[in-house]
Design a protein around this motif. Structure first.
Motif, PDB file in Angstrom:
ATOM      1  N   LYS A   1       0.804  -1.215   0.000  1.00 23.69           N
ATOM      2  CA  LYS A   1       0.000   0.000   0.000  1.00 23.69           C
ATOM      3  C   LYS A   1       0.842   1.272   0.000  1.00 23.69           C
ATOM      4  O   LYS A   1       0.286   2.373   0.021  1.00 23.69           O
ATOM      5  CB  LYS A   1      -0.942   0.006   1.201  1.00 23.69           C
ATOM      6  N   ASN A   2       2.156   1.129   0.009  1.00 28.18           N
ATOM      7  CA  ASN A   2       3.072   2.269   0.026  1.00 28.18           C
ATOM      8  C   ASN A   2       2.790   3.202   1.200  1.00 28.18           C
ATOM      9  O   ASN A   2       2.713   4.425   1.041  1.00 28.18           O
ATOM     10  CB  ASN A   2       3.004   3.041  -1.293  1.00 28.18           C
ATOM     11  N   THR A   3       2.648   2.611   2.366  1.00 31.13           N
ATOM     12  CA  THR A   3       2.359   3.391   3.553  1.00 31.13           C
ATOM     13  C   THR A   3       3.372   3.102   4.653  1.00 31.13           C
ATOM     14  O   THR A   3       3.981   2.035   4.703  1.00 31.13           O
ATOM     15  CB  THR A   3       0.957   3.097   4.094  1.00 31.13           C
ATOM     16  N   VAL A   4       3.534   4.067   5.525  1.00 34.95           N
ATOM     17  CA  VAL A   4       4.315   3.907   6.732  1.00 34.95           C
ATOM     18  C   VAL A   4       3.506   4.494   7.876  1.00 34.95           C
ATOM     19  O   VAL A   4       2.811   5.505   7.703  1.00 34.95           O
ATOM     20  CB  VAL A   4       5.700   4.584   6.625  1.00 34.95           C
ATOM     21  N   ALA A   5       3.573   3.851   9.030  1.00 30.62           N
ATOM     22  CA  ALA A   5       2.811   4.294  10.181  1.00 30.62           C
ATOM     23  C   ALA A   5       3.723   4.420  11.385  1.00 30.62           C
ATOM     24  O   ALA A   5       4.779   3.793  11.466  1.00 30.62           O
ATOM     25  CB  ALA A   5       1.677   3.318  10.481  1.00 30.62           C
ATOM     26  N   LEU A   6       3.294   5.253  12.320  1.00 31.71           N
ATOM     27  CA  LEU A   6       3.994   5.410  13.590  1.00 31.71           C
ATOM     28  C   LEU A   6       2.971   5.303  14.702  1.00 31.71           C
ATOM     29  O   LEU A   6       2.146   6.202  14.879  1.00 31.71           O
ATOM     30  CB  LEU A   6       4.721   6.752  13.653  1.00 31.71           C
ATOM     31  N   GLN A   7       3.014   4.197  15.424  1.00 31.24           N
ATOM     32  CA  GLN A   7       2.158   4.003  16.578  1.00 31.24           C
ATOM     33  C   GLN A   7       2.856   4.599  17.789  1.00 31.24           C
ATOM     34  O   GLN A   7       3.961   4.183  18.143  1.00 31.24           O
ATOM     35  CB  GLN A   7       1.871   2.521  16.803  1.00 31.24           C
ATOM     36  N   MET A   8       2.223   5.567  18.434  1.00 32.39           N
ATOM     37  CA  MET A   8       2.812   6.284  19.549  1.00 32.39           C
ATOM     38  C   MET A   8       1.998   5.996  20.801  1.00 32.39           C
ATOM     39  O   MET A   8       0.828   6.384  20.888  1.00 32.39           O
ATOM     40  CB  MET A   8       2.866   7.787  19.267  1.00 32.39           C
ATOM     41  N   ASN A   9       2.610   5.333  21.759  1.00 31.30           N
ATOM     42  CA  ASN A   9       1.980   5.013  23.027  1.00 31.30           C
ATOM     43  C   ASN A   9       2.698   5.728  24.163  1.00 31.30           C
ATOM     44  O   ASN A   9       3.831   6.179  24.024  1.00 31.30           O
ATOM     45  CB  ASN A   9       2.000   3.502  23.274  1.00 31.30           C
ATOM     46  N   SER A  10       2.024   5.811  25.302  1.00 29.72           N
ATOM     47  CA  SER A  10       2.592   6.451  26.490  1.00 29.72           C
ATOM     48  C   SER A  10       3.158   7.825  26.164  1.00 29.72           C
ATOM     49  O   SER A  10       4.280   8.171  26.543  1.00 29.72           O
ATOM     50  CB  SER A  10       3.668   5.557  27.110  1.00 29.72           C
ATOM     51  N   LEU A  11       2.371   8.614  25.460  1.00 25.84           N
ATOM     52  CA  LEU A  11       2.834   9.920  25.008  1.00 25.84           C
ATOM     53  C   LEU A  11       3.109  10.856  26.185  1.00 25.84           C
ATOM     54  O   LEU A  11       2.418  10.820  27.206  1.00 25.84           O
ATOM     55  CB  LEU A  11       1.815  10.542  24.065  1.00 25.84           C
ATOM     56  N   GLU A  12       4.114  11.680  26.008  1.00 21.23           N
ATOM     57  CA  GLU A  12       4.550  12.644  27.001  1.00 21.23           C
ATOM     58  C   GLU A  12       4.481  14.044  26.411  1.00 21.23           C
ATOM     59  O   GLU A  12       4.553  14.208  25.191  1.00 21.23           O
ATOM     60  CB  GLU A  12       5.980  12.330  27.448  1.00 21.23           C
ATOM     61  N   PRO A  13       4.346  15.081  27.255  1.00 20.31           N
ATOM     62  CA  PRO A  13       4.337  16.444  26.719  1.00 20.31           C
ATOM     63  C   PRO A  13       5.562  16.765  25.874  1.00 20.31           C
ATOM     64  O   PRO A  13       5.465  17.564  24.930  1.00 20.31           O
ATOM     65  CB  PRO A  13       4.285  17.313  27.982  1.00 20.31           C
ATOM     66  N   GLU A  14       6.684  16.158  26.189  1.00 15.23           N
ATOM     67  CA  GLU A  14       7.910  16.377  25.425  1.00 15.23           C
ATOM     68  C   GLU A  14       7.827  15.837  24.005  1.00 15.23           C
ATOM     69  O   GLU A  14       8.681  16.156  23.172  1.00 15.23           O
ATOM     70  CB  GLU A  14       9.107  15.759  26.152  1.00 15.23           C
ATOM     71  N   ASP A  15       6.829  15.016  23.719  1.00 18.83           N
ATOM     72  CA  ASP A  15       6.631  14.510  22.368  1.00 18.83           C
ATOM     73  C   ASP A  15       5.915  15.511  21.465  1.00 18.83           C
ATOM     74  O   ASP A  15       5.785  15.262  20.262  1.00 18.83           O
ATOM     75  CB  ASP A  15       5.838  13.201  22.392  1.00 18.83           C
ATOM     76  N   THR A  16       5.437  16.604  22.018  1.00 24.87           N
ATOM     77  CA  THR A  16       4.725  17.610  21.238  1.00 24.87           C
ATOM     78  C   THR A  16       5.632  18.181  20.158  1.00 24.87           C
ATOM     79  O   THR A  16       6.722  18.676  20.443  1.00 24.87           O
ATOM     80  CB  THR A  16       4.211  18.729  22.140  1.00 24.87           C
TER      81      THR A  16
END
Length: 119
Positions: A75-90
């Motif tokens: 499908k020519n796709t890439v994904a990023l699953q982000m868990n346990s997000l922190e404010p520093e990830d903004t």
């Protein structure tokens, strides 16, 4: 020739999850490396995670164990699953792809999608 379209950004509470997706379209033979970068205000863009065509992955130390990069070559796709997000990830998260165009290769960027993590 090649367009990268991102989706999935938004606002989430600390500890929550988001999944970013990026779809490549256009005329190309194949996509080699794909990656996610991020840039916070006043900071330089940094590599978050990368993945090769065969599926080998690499992560920035601060996200290792929390983020997972994956791709679907059909499908020519890439994904990023982000868990346990922190404010520093903004940050603004951008998709990057190294595309094989025949006799040459070229780097392409998506438009970026905003991820905001509240505490």
């Amino acid at each position: 020739q090649v367009q990268l379209v991102e989706s999935g950004g938004g606002l989430v509470q600390a500890g929550g999850s988001l999944r970013l997706s990026c779809v490549a379209s256009g005329r190309f033979i194949s996509i080699m490396n794909m990656a996610w970068y991020r840039q916070a205000p006043g900071k330089q863009r940094e590599l978050v995670a990368g993945i090769t065509q065969s599926g080998r992955t690499n992560y920035e130390d601060s996200v290792k164990g929390r983020f997972t990069i994956s791709r679907d070559n059909a499908k020519n796709t890439v994904a990023l699953q982000m868990n346990s997000l922190e404010p520093e990830d903004t940050a603004v998260y951008s998709c990057n792809a190294i595309v094989h165009l025949g006799s040459t290769s070229r780097s392409y960027w998506g438009q970026g999608t905003q991820v905001t993590v509240s505490s």
